[in-house]
Design an enzyme around this catalytic site. Structure first.
Site, PDB file in Angstrom:
ATOM      1  N   LYS A   6       0.831  -1.207   0.000  1.00  0.00           N
ATOM      2  CA  LYS A   6       0.000   0.000   0.000  1.00  0.00           C
ATOM      3  C   LYS A   6       0.865   1.256   0.000  1.00  0.00           C
ATOM      4  O   LYS A   6       0.611   2.209  -0.737  1.00  0.00           O
ATOM      5  CB  LYS A   6      -0.918  -0.013   1.217  1.00  0.00           C
ATOM      6  N   SER A  28      -9.674  -1.646   5.844  1.00  0.00           N
ATOM      7  CA  SER A  28     -10.446  -1.927   7.053  1.00  0.00           C
ATOM      8  C   SER A  28      -9.560  -2.079   8.279  1.00  0.00           C
ATOM      9  O   SER A  28     -10.057  -2.067   9.405  1.00  0.00           O
ATOM     10  CB  SER A  28     -11.266  -3.210   6.866  1.00  0.00           C
ATOM     11  N   HIS A  51     -13.311   3.919   4.238  1.00  0.00           N
ATOM     12  CA  HIS A  51     -13.582   2.497   4.381  1.00  0.00           C
ATOM     13  C   HIS A  51     -15.019   2.170   3.988  1.00  0.00           C
ATOM     14  O   HIS A  51     -15.955   2.440   4.740  1.00  0.00           O
ATOM     15  CB  HIS A  51     -13.303   2.068   5.825  1.00  0.00           C
ATOM     16  N   ASN A 101     -14.825  -2.567  12.843  1.00  0.00           N
ATOM     17  CA  ASN A 101     -14.114  -3.846  12.895  1.00  0.00           C
ATOM     18  C   ASN A 101     -13.406  -4.056  14.230  1.00  0.00           C
ATOM     19  O   ASN A 101     -13.205  -5.193  14.654  1.00  0.00           O
ATOM     20  CB  ASN A 101     -13.116  -3.953  11.736  1.00  0.00           C
ATOM     21  N   TYR A 276     -25.866   0.811   9.859  1.00  0.00           N
ATOM     22  CA  TYR A 276     -25.692   0.905   8.408  1.00  0.00           C
ATOM     23  C   TYR A 276     -24.587   0.009   7.856  1.00  0.00           C
ATOM     24  O   TYR A 276     -24.566  -0.268   6.662  1.00  0.00           O
ATOM     25  CB  TYR A 276     -25.409   2.359   8.003  1.00  0.00           C
TER      26      TYR A 276
END
Length: 351
Positions: A6, A28, A51, A101, A276
């Protein structure tokens, strides 16, 4: 999920994109400050996390992850874009797993311990959570997402057993509560989920288009094998309410810790994220609304203290200081924030 890859990609983009372009990561778990460190200093204020939740075309939530260098102007642009594409954006701080998470970790950890030590089956756990109101039980959810994702995260964190030496991962410290059930499921049985037709459940392309969970004898045997070696097997099988308590109470406790640390700025933000992004039943109002109004914070605190005493190797059962403050004041966490009590400075000890 590879931080070095990344960073390499972002460093290349930094040299190609116009100076005013925003560089955002849909991650995440990766540390957005470390991702931003690959950028030139003049670009870092234009970097953040964005995210999206899987499946992205269906799920409404976007966690907008602020790094230590993200500017307010950048956040305003991201909020505008999020709204324009019909998503619900919630701004959160940077930590492992962010808000959603990070809260999910104790939930997905306890789902393993209740089948290994609690005398219940995988379908019973999913059924109890479905009865609570979640659209998917934790095992069906894991199969849908891919069990290899969790395995790769645990491997990156240094928790899984080394395949060459056979030694536990370096971050698996003595006394830490850890089960290798999901690791064996992936590495030895290749049961990575729906995508390969087998995970915690079996999947038959002729049944429900290959999406209907079918209890697996192979997995049941694996669980029985691990249970036979555990020293924490309960004397009686857990009932539905006890399963929900073991999975969801530590999830709520983690939300309190997230608020304590300023990763989330308001309890309502946490509830929006779970309504959501994670299919939390809307009629329960979100994890913190449920804790305030249905469970009751004194009950929550008492059960967490009980679990922490029985399972000291799981830090997520250790009650949050914020939870203790709310109980001491006799208020729910939402009222605690509405009254501005979270802004009060604790008096320093003179000892």
């Amino acid at each position: 999920k590879d931080l070095e890859i990344k960073k390499t990609v972002f460093a290349k983009l930094d040299g190609i994109c116009s100076p005013d372009a925003l560089l955002l990561s849909n991650t995440s778990t990766l540390d957005v400050d470390k991702v931003a460190s690959a950028l030139s200093p003049s670009r870092r204020d234009k970097s953040a996390g964005m995210h999206f939740f899987s499946p992205a075309h269906v799920m409404k939530l976007v966690e907008i992850v602020r790094s230590s260098s993200t500017s307010e102007a950048t956040l305003d642009v991201i909020r505008g874009v999020t709204k324009k594409i019909g998503k619900v954006g919630v701004t959160v701080g940077n930590c492992d797993g962010f808000v959603g998470n990070r809260m999910l970790h104790p939930y997905t950890s306890e789902m393993l311990f209740v089948i290994q030590d609690g005398g219940v089956t995988i379908p019973q756990v999913d059924a109890a959570v479905n009865k609570f109101g979640m659209a998917l039980g934790p095992f069906a959810m894991s199969d849908l997402a891919g069990n290899d994702i969790g395995y790769n995260i645990r491997r990156e964190k240094g928790l899984v057993r080394d395949a060459t030496t056979g030694r536990p991962g370096p971050k698996r410290v003595p006394g830490m509560r850890y089960t290798e059930l999901p690791d064996v499921l992936v590495t030895e049985l290749g049961r990575t989920g729906q995508k390969v037709g087998k995970g915690w459940y079996d999947y038959d392309p002729k049944v429900g288009k290959g999406r209907k969970p079918i209890p697996s004898k192979e997995v049941a045997d694996l669980v029985a094998s691990h249970a036979s070696k555990s020293s924490l097997v309960t004397k009686k099988k857990l009932n539905d309410d006890e399963i929900v308590e073991r999975l969801l109470y530590p999830l709520v406790n983690e939300a309190f810790k997230i608020l304590e640390e300023g990763i989330a700025s308001d309890p309502d933000d946490v509830d929006v994220i779970y309504l959501y992004g994670y299919g939390f039943p809307s009629w329960r109002g979100g994890p913190l609304h449920w804790a305030d109004h249905d469970v009751g914070l004194p009950t929550l605190l008492g059960k967490l203290e009980e679990f922490s005493s029985v399972y000291p190797g799981s830090d997520y059962f250790r009650p949050s200081s914020l939870l203790r403050k709310c109980v001491k004041r006799g208020v729910g966490v939402k009222e605690f924030y509405r009254r501005g009590l979270h802004k009060e400075v604790e008096p320093r000890s003179k000892l």
